[in-house]
Design an enzyme around this catalytic site. Structure first.
Site, mmCIF file in Angstrom:
data_model
loop_
_atom_site.group_PDB
_atom_site.id
_atom_site.type_symbol
_atom_site.label_atom_id
_atom_site.label_comp_id
_atom_site.label_asym_id
_atom_site.label_seq_id
_atom_site.Cartn_x
_atom_site.Cartn_y
_atom_site.Cartn_z
ATOM 1 N N GLY A 76 -21.971 70.914 78.862
ATOM 2 C CA GLY A 76 -23.371 71.143 79.210
ATOM 3 C C GLY A 76 -23.613 70.665 80.623
ATOM 4 N N SER A 118 -12.857 72.614 85.775
ATOM 5 C CA SER A 118 -14.205 72.402 86.319
ATOM 6 C C SER A 118 -14.194 71.605 87.612
ATOM 7 C CB SER A 118 -15.022 71.638 85.279
ATOM 8 O OG SER A 118 -16.201 71.130 85.848
ATOM 9 N N ALA A 119 -15.255 71.804 88.406
ATOM 10 C CA ALA A 119 -15.494 70.985 89.595
ATOM 11 C C ALA A 119 -15.642 69.517 89.241
ATOM 12 C CB ALA A 119 -16.755 71.479 90.292
ATOM 13 N N TYR A 146 -16.031 64.342 80.695
ATOM 14 C CA TYR A 146 -15.778 65.790 80.681
ATOM 15 C C TYR A 146 -14.755 66.143 81.768
ATOM 16 C CZ TYR A 146 -17.046 70.699 81.837
ATOM 17 O OH TYR A 146 -17.036 72.042 82.138
ATOM 18 N N GLU A 188 -28.244 72.979 79.040
ATOM 19 C CA GLU A 188 -28.416 73.778 80.248
ATOM 20 C C GLU A 188 -28.030 72.977 81.484
ATOM 21 O OE1 GLU A 188 -30.609 72.802 78.126
ATOM 22 O OE2 GLU A 188 -32.491 72.144 79.045
ATOM 23 N N LYS A 197 -38.063 75.612 84.459
ATOM 24 C CA LYS A 197 -39.276 74.833 84.779
ATOM 25 C C LYS A 197 -40.203 75.624 85.696
ATOM 26 C CE LYS A 197 -37.040 70.358 84.137
ATOM 27 N NZ LYS A 197 -36.594 69.098 84.711
ATOM 28 N N ARG A 217 -25.043 71.052 96.056
ATOM 29 C CA ARG A 217 -24.172 71.815 95.168
ATOM 30 C C ARG A 217 -23.937 73.204 95.760
ATOM 31 N NH1 ARG A 217 -23.923 67.527 93.320
ATOM 32 N NH2 ARG A 217 -24.057 66.801 91.175
HETATM 33 P P1 NAD Z 1 -20.835 78.040 77.164
HETATM 34 O O1 NAD Z 1 -21.267 76.785 76.504
HETATM 35 O O2 NAD Z 1 -21.834 79.130 77.357
HETATM 36 O O3 NAD Z 1 -19.557 78.640 76.420
HETATM 37 C C1 NAD Z 1 -18.618 77.837 75.757
HETATM 38 C C2 NAD Z 1 -18.417 78.422 74.374
HETATM 39 O O4 NAD Z 1 -17.429 77.642 73.692
HETATM 40 C C3 NAD Z 1 -19.687 78.395 73.511
HETATM 41 O O5 NAD Z 1 -20.063 79.702 73.109
HETATM 42 C C4 NAD Z 1 -19.296 77.528 72.327
HETATM 43 O O6 NAD Z 1 -19.866 77.944 71.082
HETATM 44 C C5 NAD Z 1 -17.780 77.668 72.328
HETATM 45 N N1 NAD Z 1 -17.156 76.586 71.575
HETATM 46 C C6 NAD Z 1 -17.398 75.253 71.687
HETATM 47 N N2 NAD Z 1 -16.707 74.583 70.777
HETATM 48 C C7 NAD Z 1 -15.996 75.497 70.064
HETATM 49 C C8 NAD Z 1 -15.101 75.415 68.976
HETATM 50 N N3 NAD Z 1 -14.790 74.224 68.422
HETATM 51 N N4 NAD Z 1 -14.556 76.550 68.496
HETATM 52 C C9 NAD Z 1 -14.873 77.758 69.035
HETATM 53 N N5 NAD Z 1 -15.723 77.898 70.069
HETATM 54 C C10 NAD Z 1 -16.284 76.777 70.575
HETATM 55 O O7 NAD Z 1 -20.223 77.591 78.570
HETATM 56 P P2 NAD Z 1 -19.822 78.455 79.843
HETATM 57 O O8 NAD Z 1 -20.757 78.093 80.924
HETATM 58 O O9 NAD Z 1 -19.611 79.860 79.482
HETATM 59 O O10 NAD Z 1 -18.415 77.768 80.193
HETATM 60 C C11 NAD Z 1 -17.168 78.370 79.832
HETATM 61 C C12 NAD Z 1 -16.040 77.475 80.306
HETATM 62 O O11 NAD Z 1 -16.141 77.273 81.719
HETATM 63 C C13 NAD Z 1 -16.033 76.094 79.675
HETATM 64 O O12 NAD Z 1 -14.696 75.706 79.450
HETATM 65 C C14 NAD Z 1 -16.645 75.214 80.734
HETATM 66 O O13 NAD Z 1 -16.198 73.880 80.626
HETATM 67 C C15 NAD Z 1 -16.142 75.876 82.003
HETATM 68 N N6 NAD Z 1 -17.007 75.620 83.168
HETATM 69 C C16 NAD Z 1 -18.238 76.195 83.255
HETATM 70 C C17 NAD Z 1 -19.022 75.952 84.368
HETATM 71 C C18 NAD Z 1 -20.388 76.582 84.518
HETATM 72 O O14 NAD Z 1 -21.014 76.402 85.584
HETATM 73 N N7 NAD Z 1 -20.901 77.307 83.551
HETATM 74 C C19 NAD Z 1 -18.554 75.110 85.387
HETATM 75 C C20 NAD Z 1 -17.303 74.523 85.243
HETATM 76 C C21 NAD Z 1 -16.516 74.801 84.144
#
Ligand code: NAD
Length: 323
Positions: A76, A118-119, A146, A188, A197, A217
């Site tokens: 998150g 991730s960053a 994380y 979020e 917001k 950022r």
């Molecule tokens: P998101 O939360 O929308 O998607 C992650 C998904 O993983 C969710 O749908 C969740 O239900 C699923 N999940 C969690 N636990 C699970 C489990 N035990 N079994 C099956 N599914 C499971 O997040 P996102 O923004 O789409 O991020 C995707 C990836 O990118 C993640 O690994 C996140 O760490 C990485 N990431 C995202 C960002 C960003 O800005 N969104 C930045 C850095 C890294």
């Protein structure tokens, strides 16, 4: 026809990735606990828990997969991962998912595995305070658990590559924005929380922003992120790659951008709370040189599309909202 298996396919980036793979002519099986952010376009979808090794094993049944994309994670924004109260879940849930997927890939002879890092792996104190070149992740000191889990998994997957010849591609995402990103509920990220917001504030009202507005950022549009994933998977590059924008903006300036996009008049109150690191400036030199990828969507357009999506979601009846 190539076959892809996408873990986290019900989430924000995973959902966009599935759309792109389908458009590229892949047959796609999605896997997730639930649809976190959107209906899915996958050919097949498994609603299972990737913390369970047997369920992950089931995901590989019936087909040989050319590519596996691992995006499932317990994650998150800063109010979730920097609050300190979810750390055990964040670390243990994601490390189980990542180990299960890697082991199943080896067992089922998968050719290539993608992992979304991730960053957050970057330490607050760097050689140059404003930059995140890939090598700046060491000496390691992520500012939250994380980030430590992501760094551990990067290393675990590289060891799978050495020991089991599993071909691994690792991208470090830097704050991805766009329609269908989580915008409410506690997970979020800052950009979506700010857009929500602004979308909700009454004219002449006030929004609260965590921090003092000086944190900086970069924000990358989700389709650019997916293009980066695909370019990395199509390459033979097995070093970690940043997938982010190199356009830096302060949180205060981001709020100003949202203010001008919304056309609203409101005041801003900066309040204490978890913000994550002070500065994080993604560098994309390696991505540009090794996989010929650069962001193409400008920040204002990316922010407009994200803001419009959240405004639409707010107007929907409660039961129809996608998240
Ligand atoms: P998101 O939360 O929308 O998607 C992650 C998904 O993983 C969710 O749908 C969740 O239900 C699923 N999940 C969690 N636990 C699970 C489990 N035990 N079994 C099956 N599914 C499971 O997040 P996102 O923004 O789409 O991020 C995707 C990836 O990118 C993640 O690994 C996140 O760490 C990485 N990431 C995202 C960002 C960003 O800005 N969104 C930045 C850095 C890294």
């Amino acid at each position: 026809m190539k076959r892809a298996l996408v873990f986290g396919a019900g989430g924000f980036i995973g959902g966009h990735l599935v759309e792109r793979l389908i458009a590229d002519g892949y047959w796609v099986r999605g896997f997730d606990l639930k649809l976190t952010s959107s209906p899915t376009h996958a050919n097949e979808f498994l609603f299972l828990d990737a913390r369970d090794a047997t369920s992950v094993d089931r995901a590989f049944s019936g087909h040989e997969f050319d590519e596996v994309y691992q995006l499932a994670a317990d994650m998150g924004g800063a109010t979730y991962i920097n609050a300190g109260i979810h750390d055990a879940d964040v670390m243990s849930n994601s490390v189980l998912i990542n180990a299960n997927v890697a082991k199943a890939c080896v067992k089922h002879g998968v050719k290539k595995l993608f992992f979304s890092s991730s960053a957050c792996v970057y330490p607050q104190v760097q050689k140059d305070l404003s930059t995140c070149y890939e090598d700046d992740a060491y000496p390691a000191c992520p500012d939250n658990e994380y980030g430590w889990e992501k760094l551990f998994t990067e290393r675990m997957l590289m060891s799978f590559q050495r020991q089991y010849s599993l071909s691994v591609r690792i991208a470090r995402f830097h704050s991805i924005v766009g329609p269908r990103s989580t915008w409410q509920g506690g997970k979020e990220k800052a950009h979506s929380a700010l857009a929500r917001k602004v979308a909700l504030v009454e004219p002449g009202g006030c929004i609260e922003v965590i921090g003092d507005g000086t944190q900086t950022r970069t924000f990358l549009y989700v389709t650019d992120c997916v293009a980066g994933i695909r370019a990395l998977m199509d390459s033979d590059v097995d070093s970690v790659i940043n997938i982010g924008s190199d356009v830096l903006i302060s949180i205060a300036d981001y709020v100003e951008m949202l203010r001008s996009l919304s056309g609203k008049v409101f005041t801003v109150k900066y309040i204490p709370g978890p913000t994550g690191v002070k500065d994080r400036h993604c560098q994309v030199t390696r991505a540009s040189q090794l996989i010929d990828w650069r962001p193409t969507t400008d920040l204002r357009t990316a922010t407009q599309l994200t803001y419009d999506y959240i405004c639409q979601q707010i107007k929907l009846p409660q039961k129809l909202k996608l998240v």
